[in-house]
Design a protein around this motif. Structure first.
Motif, PDB file in Angstrom:
ATOM      1  N   THR A  65       0.642  -1.523   0.205  1.00  0.00           N
ATOM      2  CA  THR A  65      -0.156   0.108  -0.386  1.00  0.00           C
ATOM      3  C   THR A  65       0.408   0.870   0.086  1.00  0.00           C
ATOM      4  N   VAL A  66       0.508   2.066  -0.967  1.00  0.00           N
ATOM      5  CA  VAL A  66       0.941   4.154  -1.512  1.00  0.00           C
ATOM      6  C   VAL A  66      -0.033   4.638  -0.398  1.00  0.00           C
ATOM      7  N   HIS A  67       1.207   5.993  -0.025  1.00  0.00           N
ATOM      8  CA  HIS A  67      -0.017   6.997   0.507  1.00  0.00           C
ATOM      9  C   HIS A  67      -0.250   7.939  -0.566  1.00  0.00           C
ATOM     10  N   GLY A  68      -0.920   8.230  -1.218  1.00  0.00           N
ATOM     11  CA  GLY A  68      -1.462   9.338  -2.436  1.00  0.00           C
ATOM     12  C   GLY A  68      -2.791  10.237  -2.664  1.00  0.00           C
ATOM     13  N   ASP A  69      -2.671  10.457  -3.573  1.00  0.00           N
ATOM     14  CA  ASP A  69      -3.229  11.356  -3.553  1.00  0.00           C
ATOM     15  C   ASP A  69      -4.234  10.477  -5.244  1.00  0.00           C
ATOM     16  N   ALA A  70      -5.686  10.014  -5.827  1.00  0.00           N
ATOM     17  CA  ALA A  70      -6.389   9.137  -6.768  1.00  0.00           C
ATOM     18  C   ALA A  70      -5.846  10.160  -7.924  1.00  0.00           C
ATOM     19  N   CYS A  71      -5.597  11.650  -7.735  1.00  0.00           N
ATOM     20  CA  CYS A  71      -5.420  12.443  -8.893  1.00  0.00           C
ATOM     21  C   CYS A  71      -3.586  12.118  -9.552  1.00  0.00           C
ATOM     22  N   ASN A  72      -3.057  11.718  -8.929  1.00  0.00           N
ATOM     23  CA  ASN A  72      -1.383  11.728  -9.325  1.00  0.00           C
ATOM     24  C   ASN A  72      -0.590  10.542  -8.072  1.00  0.00           C
ATOM     25  N   MET A  73      -1.655   9.102  -8.901  1.00  0.00           N
ATOM     26  CA  MET A  73      -1.393   8.417  -8.414  1.00  0.00           C
ATOM     27  C   MET A  73       0.523   7.927  -8.241  1.00  0.00           C
ATOM     28  N   PRO A  74       0.735   7.520  -7.110  1.00  0.00           N
ATOM     29  CA  PRO A  74       2.861   7.263  -7.649  1.00  0.00           C
ATOM     30  C   PRO A  74       2.968   5.477  -7.637  1.00  0.00           C
ATOM     31  N   PHE A  75       2.304   5.352  -8.692  1.00  0.00           N
ATOM     32  CA  PHE A  75       2.729   4.002 -10.193  1.00  0.00           C
ATOM     33  C   PHE A  75       3.223   4.105 -11.029  1.00  0.00           C
ATOM     34  N   PRO A  76       3.689   3.761 -11.839  1.00  0.00           N
ATOM     35  CA  PRO A  76       4.575   3.899 -12.651  1.00  0.00           C
ATOM     36  C   PRO A  76       3.160   3.109 -13.819  1.00  0.00           C
ATOM     37  N   ASP A  77       3.239   3.940 -15.503  1.00  0.00           N
ATOM     38  CA  ASP A  77       2.136   3.261 -16.431  1.00  0.00           C
ATOM     39  C   ASP A  77       2.069   1.830 -16.209  1.00  0.00           C
ATOM     40  N   ASP A  78       0.419   1.534 -16.707  1.00  0.00           N
ATOM     41  CA  ASP A  78       0.525  -0.393 -16.693  1.00  0.00           C
ATOM     42  C   ASP A  78       1.469  -1.265 -15.105  1.00  0.00           C
ATOM     43  N   ALA A  79       0.883  -0.560 -13.897  1.00  0.00           N
ATOM     44  CA  ALA A  79       0.966  -0.971 -13.058  1.00  0.00           C
ATOM     45  C   ALA A  79       0.181  -2.175 -12.237  1.00  0.00           C
ATOM     46  N   PHE A  80      -1.308  -2.093 -13.072  1.00  0.00           N
ATOM     47  CA  PHE A  80      -1.713  -3.208 -12.772  1.00  0.00           C
ATOM     48  C   PHE A  80      -2.869  -3.612 -13.210  1.00  0.00           C
ATOM     49  N   ASP A  81      -2.847  -4.825 -13.510  1.00  0.00           N
ATOM     50  CA  ASP A  81      -4.570  -4.903 -15.046  1.00  0.00           C
ATOM     51  C   ASP A  81      -5.351  -4.487 -14.063  1.00  0.00           C
ATOM     52  N   LEU A  82      -6.390  -4.796 -13.305  1.00  0.00           N
ATOM     53  CA  LEU A  82      -7.375  -3.843 -12.954  1.00  0.00           C
ATOM     54  C   LEU A  82      -7.545  -2.872 -12.079  1.00  0.00           C
ATOM     55  N   GLY A  83      -7.947  -1.635 -12.155  1.00  0.00           N
ATOM     56  CA  GLY A  83      -7.905  -0.622 -10.653  1.00  0.00           C
ATOM     57  C   GLY A  83      -9.284  -0.443 -10.236  1.00  0.00           C
ATOM     58  N   PHE A  84      -9.897  -0.321  -8.748  1.00  0.00           N
ATOM     59  CA  PHE A  84     -11.298  -0.174  -8.180  1.00  0.00           C
ATOM     60  C   PHE A  84     -11.195   1.145  -7.451  1.00  0.00           C
ATOM     61  N   SER A  85     -12.217   1.262  -7.386  1.00  0.00           N
ATOM     62  CA  SER A  85     -12.894   2.193  -6.240  1.00  0.00           C
ATOM     63  C   SER A  85     -14.148   1.446  -5.409  1.00  0.00           C
ATOM     64  N   LEU A  86     -14.245   1.747  -4.124  1.00  0.00           N
ATOM     65  CA  LEU A  86     -15.700   1.710  -4.032  1.00  0.00           C
ATOM     66  C   LEU A  86     -16.441   2.723  -3.352  1.00  0.00           C
ATOM     67  N   GLY A  87     -17.222   3.767  -3.743  1.00  0.00           N
ATOM     68  CA  GLY A  87     -17.280   4.008  -2.891  1.00  0.00           C
ATOM     69  C   GLY A  87     -16.084   5.670  -2.743  1.00  0.00           C
TER      70      GLY A  87
END
Length: 198
Positions: A65-87
């Motif tokens: 897990t990382v601390h970050g903002d959804a508008c500026n995610m500290p992940f590289p491009d194509d880091a995960f197959d799937l991203g999701f949010s719940l509420g």
């Protein structure tokens, strides 16, 4: 109930990696890891307090897990197959929602899944009687993601899963001090998008 919906899609899509934008203390991502031990699972949250609580809740699980903002995610491009949010994205201001959606598409190789409030797809009763909250913003996720080139794979509302939700609610055997006892199936809409051009 909504966590189950997310898990069903994680299984059906056959992804090798997934992350949650707004993972809190890890309630959803720990369950994904428990049910899919070989999957690479991660999370992002703005709250340091929630991430700190997550260290205990997810102790013994290989979940980054990382601390970050959804508008500026500290992940590289194509880091995960799937991203999701719940509420979670319903707490993002209108002026920032496209920026957050772009980040989800950048970070995800294959799919973006949202289970979020969209008043245009909620019941009239919910729209009219819901207490006003300055932090809850309704977004038309279909319009936002399609404007960015994503394809809508699935869109489900209370009309699609309302009966299943009510059956689930009746199956609960604990005290009704859980959120299920206070919020019905019309609060959320499920969106599944395919990431364009990848």
């Amino acid at each position: 109930f909504f966590q189950d919906m997310i898990l069903e899609r994680v299984r059906a899509l056959g992804v090798d990696s997934a992350f949650e934008a707004g993972c809190g203390f890890g309630w959803n991502i720990r369950r994904i890891k428990e049910e899919n031990p070989q999957m690479r699972v991660g999370g992002l949250d703005f709250s340091l307090t929630q991430l700190e609580k997550g260290k205990q809740y997810m102790a013994g699980f290989d979940i980054g897990t990382v601390h970050g903002d959804a508008c500026n995610m500290p992940f590289p491009d194509d880091a995960f197959d799937l991203g999701f949010s719940l509420g979670v994205f319903m707490n993002i201001n209108d002026s920032k929602i496209e920026e957050a959606a772009r980040e989800m598409l950048r970070v995800c190789r294959r799919y973006v899944l949202h289970v979020e409030y969209d008043e245009t797809r909620a019941t009239r009763a919910l729209r009219e009687k819901r207490a006003f909250k300055t932090n809850i913003v309704s977004h038309d996720y279909k319009a936002v993601y399609e404007s960015l080139g994503a394809r809508t794979v699935e869109l489900l509302t209370h009309e699609d899963f309302g009966e299943a939700f009510r059956r689930h609610e009746k199956s609960l055997h604990g005290r009704l001090d859980r959120w299920e006892g206070f919020e019905g199936p019309d609060k959320y809409t499920l969106y599944l998008f395919e990431v364009p051009g990848k």
